[in-house]
Design a protein around this motif. Structure first.
Motif, PDB file in Angstrom:
ATOM      1  N   ALA A 108       8.474   8.347   7.718  1.00  0.00           N
ATOM      2  CA  ALA A 108       8.535   7.110   6.942  1.00  0.00           C
ATOM      3  C   ALA A 108       9.278   6.018   7.698  1.00  0.00           C
ATOM      4  CB  ALA A 108       9.214   7.374   5.599  1.00  0.00           C
ATOM      5  N   ALA A 109      10.410   6.378   8.279  1.00  0.00           N
ATOM      6  CA  ALA A 109      11.184   5.395   9.032  1.00  0.00           C
ATOM      7  C   ALA A 109      10.401   4.880  10.231  1.00  0.00           C
ATOM      8  CB  ALA A 109      12.504   6.015   9.471  1.00  0.00           C
ATOM      9  N   ALA A 110       9.672   5.773  10.881  1.00  0.00           N
ATOM     10  CA  ALA A 110       8.932   5.391  12.090  1.00  0.00           C
ATOM     11  C   ALA A 110       7.695   4.554  11.779  1.00  0.00           C
ATOM     12  CB  ALA A 110       8.527   6.647  12.868  1.00  0.00           C
ATOM     13  N   CYS A 111       7.081   4.765  10.620  1.00  0.00           N
ATOM     14  CA  CYS A 111       5.860   4.015  10.305  1.00  0.00           C
ATOM     15  C   CYS A 111       6.150   2.740   9.518  1.00  0.00           C
ATOM     16  CB  CYS A 111       4.856   4.887   9.544  1.00  0.00           C
ATOM     17  SG  CYS A 111       5.200   5.135   7.786  1.00  0.00           S
ATOM     18  N   GLY A 112       7.411   2.550   9.134  1.00  0.00           N
ATOM     19  CA  GLY A 112       7.778   1.341   8.419  1.00  0.00           C
ATOM     20  C   GLY A 112       7.691   1.450   6.910  1.00  0.00           C
ATOM     21  N   ALA A 113       7.507   2.665   6.388  1.00  0.00           N
ATOM     22  CA  ALA A 113       7.474   2.834   4.932  1.00  0.00           C
ATOM     23  C   ALA A 113       8.860   2.594   4.346  1.00  0.00           C
ATOM     24  CB  ALA A 113       6.976   4.233   4.581  1.00  0.00           C
ATOM     25  N   LYS A 114       8.883   2.110   3.130  1.00  0.00           N
ATOM     26  CA  LYS A 114      10.141   1.777   2.470  1.00  0.00           C
ATOM     27  C   LYS A 114      10.718   2.930   1.665  1.00  0.00           C
ATOM     28  CE  LYS A 114       9.657  -2.445   3.941  1.00  0.00           C
ATOM     29  NZ  LYS A 114      10.446  -2.894   5.112  1.00  0.00           N
ATOM     30  N   ALA A 115       9.864   3.880   1.251  1.00  0.00           N
ATOM     31  CA  ALA A 115      10.318   4.893   0.306  1.00  0.00           C
ATOM     32  C   ALA A 115       9.476   6.152   0.407  1.00  0.00           C
ATOM     33  CB  ALA A 115      10.258   4.340  -1.119  1.00  0.00           C
ATOM     34  N   VAL A 171       0.836  -1.197   0.000  1.00  0.00           N
ATOM     35  CA  VAL A 171       0.000   0.000   0.000  1.00  0.00           C
ATOM     36  C   VAL A 171       0.872   1.248   0.000  1.00  0.00           C
ATOM     37  CG1 VAL A 171      -1.949  -1.108   1.187  1.00  0.00           C
ATOM     38  CG2 VAL A 171      -0.127  -0.015   2.537  1.00  0.00           C
ATOM     39  N   GLU A 172       0.257   2.360  -0.400  1.00  0.00           N
ATOM     40  CA  GLU A 172       0.894   3.672  -0.311  1.00  0.00           C
ATOM     41  C   GLU A 172       0.012   4.577   0.529  1.00  0.00           C
ATOM     42  OE1 GLU A 172       2.886   5.213  -4.055  1.00  0.00           O
ATOM     43  OE2 GLU A 172       1.260   3.976  -4.886  1.00  0.00           O
ATOM     44  N   THR A 230       2.446  -4.103   3.665  1.00  0.00           N
ATOM     45  CA  THR A 230       3.703  -3.366   3.653  1.00  0.00           C
ATOM     46  C   THR A 230       3.461  -1.988   3.062  1.00  0.00           C
ATOM     47  OG1 THR A 230       5.009  -5.375   3.383  1.00  0.00           O
ATOM     48  CG2 THR A 230       6.054  -3.294   2.731  1.00  0.00           C
ATOM     49  N   ILE A 231       3.958  -0.958   3.737  1.00  0.00           N
ATOM     50  CA  ILE A 231       3.826   0.397   3.218  1.00  0.00           C
ATOM     51  C   ILE A 231       5.006   0.645   2.284  1.00  0.00           C
ATOM     52  CG2 ILE A 231       3.665   2.853   3.792  1.00  0.00           C
ATOM     53  CD1 ILE A 231       2.659   1.971   6.583  1.00  0.00           C
ATOM     54  N   VAL A 232       4.742   0.631   0.987  1.00  0.00           N
ATOM     55  CA  VAL A 232       5.833   0.765   0.028  1.00  0.00           C
ATOM     56  C   VAL A 232       6.280   2.211  -0.126  1.00  0.00           C
ATOM     57  CG1 VAL A 232       5.313  -1.339  -1.232  1.00  0.00           C
ATOM     58  CG2 VAL A 232       4.246   0.803  -1.949  1.00  0.00           C
ATOM     59  N   SER A 233       5.374   3.165   0.138  1.00  0.00           N
ATOM     60  CA  SER A 233       5.791   4.561   0.007  1.00  0.00           C
ATOM     61  C   SER A 233       4.858   5.504   0.738  1.00  0.00           C
ATOM     62  CB  SER A 233       5.840   4.982  -1.474  1.00  0.00           C
ATOM     63  OG  SER A 233       4.559   5.371  -1.926  1.00  0.00           O
TER      64      SER A 233
END
Length: 261
Positions: free
Chosen positions: A86-93, A30-31, A58-61
């Motif tokens: 992004a780093a805190a929520c687990g996003a990749k990009a 998801v984004e 998974t949060i891709v972005s």
């Protein structure tokens, strides 16, 4: 192919319902957004991460940092804040969009912005997803130009491209860059009278058999060229956002695309 969902495909769904809908449709990627809906501005990142974990997505972005290529004013601070989130929520990009108001941006300025952003991304283990916008007023219209800027900034290990089927069509770009592509956004335009030069985000609907953007040839060509990442639905049209059954509409579009491929 792997389908993903951008929250703009169903912006009236709460974050937990959006994640649950993605899973129910068979999408595990998801984004989330910082505009419509503004998840970044309204949710604690730890709670976003927890909800994603519950749903098994998974949060891709996070979409999007704008205008990434004008590294001035509050942009550096906003970039750091978004990267921290992004780093805190687990996003990749982070998706990064260029200035889109008709003002030209010098190539060297774009390169400088990419250099500055590279440090922010690298220290947090994030990828920068550069998304050229194909509008005639965009300051960065093509993927070829984006790649040239990334290489000039020494950012090959940090940056990937977003191949957006709408913007690819508007820019008139024919070359594909599958090895550079980290994410594909898909949407269609079915309005019969609007010219390509006049197409706007508001015309972007889910892909069906009336599509004018050649989504299916683009998707097929990317797959045949070796792209193996997600294809994320990103429609902006009000009629999509107001759909009584967004899950059903997305299911139908997924089925259409899959059947044609």
């Amino acid at each position: 192919m792997r389908f993903a969902l951008n929250h703009i495909a169903a912006p009236k769904l709460s974050l937990p319902d959006f994640f649950a809908t993605a899973r129910a449709l068979g999408a595990t990627e998801v984004e989330i957004r910082n505009d419509l809906p503004d998840i970044v501005g309204t949710w604690d990142p730890a709670e976003v991460k927890a909800e994603a974990g519950k749903a098994g997505v998974t949060i891709v972005s996070i979409n999007a940092l704008y205008p990434f290529n004008v590294w001035a004013g509050d942009l550096p601070a906003r970039a750091e804040d978004m990267a921290d989130y992004a780093a805190a929520c687990g996003a990749k990009a982070l998706v990064m969009c260029p200035l889109n108001d008709g003002t030209p941006v010098e190539f060297d300025r774009t390169v400088g912005a990419l250099r500055a952003m590279k440090t922010i991304l690298d220290t947090r283990g994030l990828t920068g997803l550069v998304e050229p916008l194909g509008f005639p007023i965009s300051s960065l219209r093509t993927k070829a130009e984006a790649i040239r800027a990334i290489q000039a900034a020494g950012g090959e290990g940090t940056y990937k491209l977003v191949h957006d089927t709408f913007h690819h069509h508007l820019a008139g770009e024919t070359e594909l860059f599958p090895n550079w592509t980290g994410l594909v956004h898909i949407s269609g335009v079915i309005h019969p009278d609007v010219s390509v030069a006049d197409m706007l985000d508001a015309h972007r609907v889910l892909v069906d058999d009336q599509d004018r953007l050649e989504n299916l040839p683009q998707i097929r060509a990317l797959l045949e060229a070796g792209y193996d990442g997600p294809f994320s639905f990103e429609p902006f049209a009000p009629e999509v956002h107001d759909a009584a059954d967004p899950k059903g509409a997305l299911k139908d579009s997924m089925a259409f695309v899959s059947a044609q491929l």
